[in-house]
Design a protein around this motif. Structure first.
Motif, PDB file in Angstrom:
ATOM      1  N   THR A   1       7.117   3.270 -12.563  1.00 25.27           N
ATOM      2  CA  THR A   1       6.553   3.991 -11.425  1.00 25.27           C
ATOM      3  C   THR A   1       7.636   4.853 -10.808  1.00 25.27           C
ATOM      4  O   THR A   1       8.545   4.324 -10.158  1.00 25.27           O
ATOM      5  CB  THR A   1       6.030   2.982 -10.361  1.00 25.27           C
ATOM      6  OG1 THR A   1       5.120   2.087 -10.970  1.00 25.27           O
ATOM      7  CG2 THR A   1       5.365   3.710  -9.216  1.00 25.27           C
ATOM      8  N   PRO A   2       7.567   6.167 -10.994  1.00 24.99           N
ATOM      9  CA  PRO A   2       8.576   7.025 -10.371  1.00 24.99           C
ATOM     10  C   PRO A   2       8.550   6.860  -8.843  1.00 24.99           C
ATOM     11  O   PRO A   2       7.515   7.031  -8.219  1.00 24.99           O
ATOM     12  CB  PRO A   2       8.146   8.442 -10.782  1.00 24.99           C
ATOM     13  CG  PRO A   2       7.327   8.240 -12.017  1.00 24.99           C
ATOM     14  CD  PRO A   2       6.623   6.919 -11.819  1.00 24.99           C
ATOM     15  N   VAL A   3       9.676   6.467  -8.286  1.00 24.69           N
ATOM     16  CA  VAL A   3       9.788   6.197  -6.853  1.00 24.69           C
ATOM     17  C   VAL A   3      10.766   7.185  -6.226  1.00 24.69           C
ATOM     18  O   VAL A   3      11.437   7.940  -6.928  1.00 24.69           O
ATOM     19  CB  VAL A   3      10.234   4.736  -6.589  1.00 24.69           C
ATOM     20  CG1 VAL A   3       9.183   3.745  -7.052  1.00 24.69           C
ATOM     21  CG2 VAL A   3      11.577   4.447  -7.238  1.00 24.69           C
TER      22      VAL A   3
ATOM     23  N   PRO B   1      16.063   0.383 -19.212  1.00 27.24           N
ATOM     24  CA  PRO B   1      14.944   1.198 -18.741  1.00 27.24           C
ATOM     25  C   PRO B   1      15.359   2.633 -18.416  1.00 27.24           C
ATOM     26  O   PRO B   1      16.501   2.882 -18.034  1.00 27.24           O
ATOM     27  CB  PRO B   1      14.489   0.475 -17.475  1.00 27.24           C
ATOM     28  CG  PRO B   1      15.689  -0.271 -17.011  1.00 27.24           C
ATOM     29  CD  PRO B   1      16.444  -0.648 -18.245  1.00 27.24           C
ATOM     30  N   THR B   2      14.422   3.537 -18.589  1.00 31.76           N
ATOM     31  CA  THR B   2      14.636   4.920 -18.181  1.00 31.76           C
ATOM     32  C   THR B   2      14.256   5.014 -16.709  1.00 31.76           C
ATOM     33  O   THR B   2      13.085   4.930 -16.352  1.00 31.76           O
ATOM     34  CB  THR B   2      13.777   5.878 -19.030  1.00 31.76           C
ATOM     35  OG1 THR B   2      14.156   5.725 -20.405  1.00 31.76           O
ATOM     36  CG2 THR B   2      13.986   7.321 -18.600  1.00 31.76           C
ATOM     37  N   ILE B   3      15.242   5.155 -15.879  1.00 33.99           N
ATOM     38  CA  ILE B   3      15.049   5.156 -14.427  1.00 33.99           C
ATOM     39  C   ILE B   3      14.443   6.493 -14.015  1.00 33.99           C
ATOM     40  O   ILE B   3      14.971   7.548 -14.351  1.00 33.99           O
ATOM     41  CB  ILE B   3      16.382   4.877 -13.714  1.00 33.99           C
ATOM     42  CG1 ILE B   3      16.876   3.476 -14.118  1.00 33.99           C
ATOM     43  CG2 ILE B   3      16.243   5.013 -12.206  1.00 33.99           C
ATOM     44  CD1 ILE B   3      18.303   3.181 -13.755  1.00 33.99           C
ATOM     45  N   GLN B   4      13.313   6.417 -13.315  1.00 34.86           N
ATOM     46  CA  GLN B   4      12.581   7.628 -12.936  1.00 34.86           C
ATOM     47  C   GLN B   4      12.530   7.828 -11.428  1.00 34.86           C
ATOM     48  O   GLN B   4      11.544   8.331 -10.907  1.00 34.86           O
ATOM     49  CB  GLN B   4      11.159   7.570 -13.469  1.00 34.86           C
ATOM     50  CG  GLN B   4      11.072   7.555 -14.974  1.00 34.86           C
ATOM     51  CD  GLN B   4       9.657   7.742 -15.420  1.00 34.86           C
ATOM     52  OE1 GLN B   4       9.116   8.849 -15.381  1.00 34.86           O
ATOM     53  NE2 GLN B   4       9.042   6.659 -15.836  1.00 34.86           N
TER      54      GLN B   4
ATOM     55  N   VAL C   1      15.249  -5.547 -12.027  1.00 33.69           N
ATOM     56  CA  VAL C   1      13.870  -5.487 -11.525  1.00 33.69           C
ATOM     57  C   VAL C   1      13.601  -4.096 -10.938  1.00 33.69           C
ATOM     58  O   VAL C   1      12.573  -3.482 -11.226  1.00 33.69           O
ATOM     59  CB  VAL C   1      13.603  -6.592 -10.478  1.00 33.69           C
ATOM     60  CG1 VAL C   1      12.302  -6.344  -9.726  1.00 33.69           C
ATOM     61  CG2 VAL C   1      13.583  -7.965 -11.138  1.00 33.69           C
ATOM     62  N   CYS C   2      14.524  -3.587 -10.137  1.00 35.14           N
ATOM     63  CA  CYS C   2      14.345  -2.272  -9.521  1.00 35.14           C
ATOM     64  C   CYS C   2      14.365  -1.154 -10.565  1.00 35.14           C
ATOM     65  O   CYS C   2      13.537  -0.243 -10.520  1.00 35.14           O
ATOM     66  CB  CYS C   2      15.417  -2.033  -8.466  1.00 35.14           C
ATOM     67  SG  CYS C   2      15.250  -3.114  -7.026  1.00 35.14           S
ATOM     68  N   ALA C   3      15.303  -1.222 -11.500  1.00 33.60           N
ATOM     69  CA  ALA C   3      15.382  -0.199 -12.547  1.00 33.60           C
ATOM     70  C   ALA C   3      14.108  -0.194 -13.379  1.00 33.60           C
ATOM     71  O   ALA C   3      13.546   0.867 -13.677  1.00 33.60           O
ATOM     72  CB  ALA C   3      16.602  -0.443 -13.428  1.00 33.60           C
ATOM     73  N   GLN C   4      13.632  -1.371 -13.771  1.00 34.86           N
ATOM     74  CA  GLN C   4      12.423  -1.463 -14.582  1.00 34.86           C
ATOM     75  C   GLN C   4      11.201  -0.997 -13.796  1.00 34.86           C
ATOM     76  O   GLN C   4      10.325  -0.329 -14.339  1.00 34.86           O
ATOM     77  CB  GLN C   4      12.227  -2.894 -15.084  1.00 34.86           C
ATOM     78  CG  GLN C   4      11.146  -3.028 -16.136  1.00 34.86           C
ATOM     79  CD  GLN C   4      11.452  -2.238 -17.394  1.00 34.86           C
ATOM     80  OE1 GLN C   4      12.541  -2.312 -17.946  1.00 34.86           O
ATOM     81  NE2 GLN C   4      10.512  -1.433 -17.830  1.00 34.86           N
ATOM     82  N   THR C   5      11.138  -1.332 -12.518  1.00 39.65           N
ATOM     83  CA  THR C   5      10.025  -0.870 -11.677  1.00 39.65           C
ATOM     84  C   THR C   5      10.006   0.644 -11.629  1.00 39.65           C
ATOM     85  O   THR C   5       8.949   1.272 -11.762  1.00 39.65           O
ATOM     86  CB  THR C   5      10.133  -1.468 -10.255  1.00 39.65           C
ATOM     87  OG1 THR C   5      10.077  -2.895 -10.346  1.00 39.65           O
ATOM     88  CG2 THR C   5       9.012  -0.980  -9.358  1.00 39.65           C
TER      89      THR C   5
ATOM     90  N   GLY D   1       0.805  -1.220   0.000  1.00 39.39           N
ATOM     91  CA  GLY D   1       0.000   0.000   0.000  1.00 39.39           C
ATOM     92  C   GLY D   1       0.836   1.267   0.000  1.00 39.39           C
ATOM     93  O   GLY D   1       0.299   2.370   0.160  1.00 39.39           O
ATOM     94  N   ALA D   2       2.138   1.145  -0.187  1.00 34.77           N
ATOM     95  CA  ALA D   2       3.032   2.306  -0.161  1.00 34.77           C
ATOM     96  C   ALA D   2       2.822   3.176  -1.394  1.00 34.77           C
ATOM     97  O   ALA D   2       2.591   2.678  -2.501  1.00 34.77           O
ATOM     98  CB  ALA D   2       4.488   1.845  -0.094  1.00 34.77           C
ATOM     99  N   LYS D   3       2.929   4.471  -1.181  1.00 31.11           N
ATOM    100  CA  LYS D   3       2.864   5.432  -2.282  1.00 31.11           C
ATOM    101  C   LYS D   3       4.241   5.501  -2.932  1.00 31.11           C
ATOM    102  O   LYS D   3       5.263   5.407  -2.245  1.00 31.11           O
ATOM    103  CB  LYS D   3       2.470   6.806  -1.758  1.00 31.11           C
ATOM    104  CG  LYS D   3       1.088   6.856  -1.161  1.00 31.11           C
ATOM    105  CD  LYS D   3       0.819   8.234  -0.614  1.00 31.11           C
ATOM    106  CE  LYS D   3      -0.542   8.279   0.048  1.00 31.11           C
ATOM    107  NZ  LYS D   3      -0.772   9.583   0.687  1.00 31.11           N
ATOM    108  N   PRO D   4       4.301   5.695  -4.254  1.00 28.63           N
ATOM    109  CA  PRO D   4       5.603   5.732  -4.945  1.00 28.63           C
ATOM    110  C   PRO D   4       6.609   6.705  -4.317  1.00 28.63           C
ATOM    111  O   PRO D   4       7.795   6.398  -4.257  1.00 28.63           O
ATOM    112  CB  PRO D   4       5.236   6.150  -6.363  1.00 28.63           C
ATOM    113  CG  PRO D   4       3.838   5.655  -6.541  1.00 28.63           C
ATOM    114  CD  PRO D   4       3.183   5.821  -5.196  1.00 28.63           C
ATOM    115  N   GLU D   5       6.137   7.841  -3.828  1.00 28.92           N
ATOM    116  CA  GLU D   5       7.057   8.825  -3.245  1.00 28.92           C
ATOM    117  C   GLU D   5       7.639   8.371  -1.910  1.00 28.92           C
ATOM    118  O   GLU D   5       8.537   9.019  -1.372  1.00 28.92           O
ATOM    119  CB  GLU D   5       6.373  10.191  -3.097  1.00 28.92           C
ATOM    120  CG  GLU D   5       5.188  10.202  -2.176  1.00 28.92           C
ATOM    121  CD  GLU D   5       3.840   9.942  -2.862  1.00 28.92           C
ATOM    122  OE1 GLU D   5       2.811  10.273  -2.248  1.00 28.92           O
ATOM    123  OE2 GLU D   5       3.811   9.397  -3.983  1.00 28.92           O
ATOM    124  N   ASN D   6       7.153   7.239  -1.399  1.00 28.34           N
ATOM    125  CA  ASN D   6       7.661   6.674  -0.145  1.00 28.34           C
ATOM    126  C   ASN D   6       8.303   5.300  -0.357  1.00 28.34           C
ATOM    127  O   ASN D   6       8.417   4.522   0.584  1.00 28.34           O
ATOM    128  CB  ASN D   6       6.544   6.574   0.895  1.00 28.34           C
ATOM    129  CG  ASN D   6       6.033   7.926   1.309  1.00 28.34           C
ATOM    130  OD1 ASN D   6       6.796   8.885   1.374  1.00 28.34           O
ATOM    131  ND2 ASN D   6       4.752   8.029   1.567  1.00 28.34           N
TER     132      ASN D   6
END
Length: 174
Positions: free
Chosen positions: A88-90, A110-113, A80-84, A63-68
């Motif tokens: 989803t900008p984290v 992946p374009t890391i966001q 996996v982390c780069a693609q995620t 349930g975490a928000k991307p900014e968290n």
């Protein structure tokens, strides 16, 4: 009130959630107030796409928000982390010897966001060659630390943990 941060750790192809790096990073993260560290267990599959789905499911379940959200991964777990973070900008993405630009991985560059990113790679990595990772970091203007080590970064573990601590401090100062 302390902001609740969810850290998701993703291990490499031949590793597990109790690997040396994952255990060290999880322990370091847990020294920070408000950080919940979750080490995913990807051992049921060697398929990158399935591991990506496992990461997404773990994030949804939290349930975490991307900014968290902070992601940390090694090798295939780094992919996996780069693609995620591309989807989803984290808040943060900490990548160790990430399996980028690999022919059998979908979306291998992946374009890391992430708001904060750190890549650590070994100069002597013969599993994930350094140059494609260096080129991706250069193309996306991402910080990269290259160490005199191999793919597992085992000789550099104290330095990796130190860099992770600095990275978490930066992420949490937002």
């Amino acid at each position: 009130m302390t902001r609740q941060i969810h850290l998701f750790l993703s291990h490499g192809l031949e590793s597990g959630p109790n690997s040396t790096k994952v255990t060290a990073l999880k322990a370091e993260a847990e020294t920070f107030e408000g950080v919940t560290a979750i080490a995913l267990d990807h051992r049921s599959t060697n398929d990158p796409s399935t591991r990506l789905k496992q990461m997404r499911a773990a994030i949804d379940e939290s349930g975490a928000k991307p900014e968290n959200i902070i992601l940390a991964g090694s090798s295939m777990g780094g992919w996996v982390c780069a693609q995620t973070s591309a989807d989803t900008p984290v808040l943060g993405c900490f990548l160790m010897a990430p399996a980028l630009n690999m022919k059998d991985y979908p979306g291998s560059s992946p374009t890391i966001q992430a708001r904060h990113t750190q890549i650590i790679h070994g100069w002597h990595d013969d599993v994930v060659l350094p140059m494609p990772v260096i080129e991706l970091a250069m193309d996306q203007d991402l910080p990269l630390l290259a160490l005199p080590d191999g793919h597992r970064l085992q000789e550099s573990l104290p330095r990796v943990v130190l860099e992770f601590r600095r990275f978490l401090t930066d992420c949490l100062s937002d």
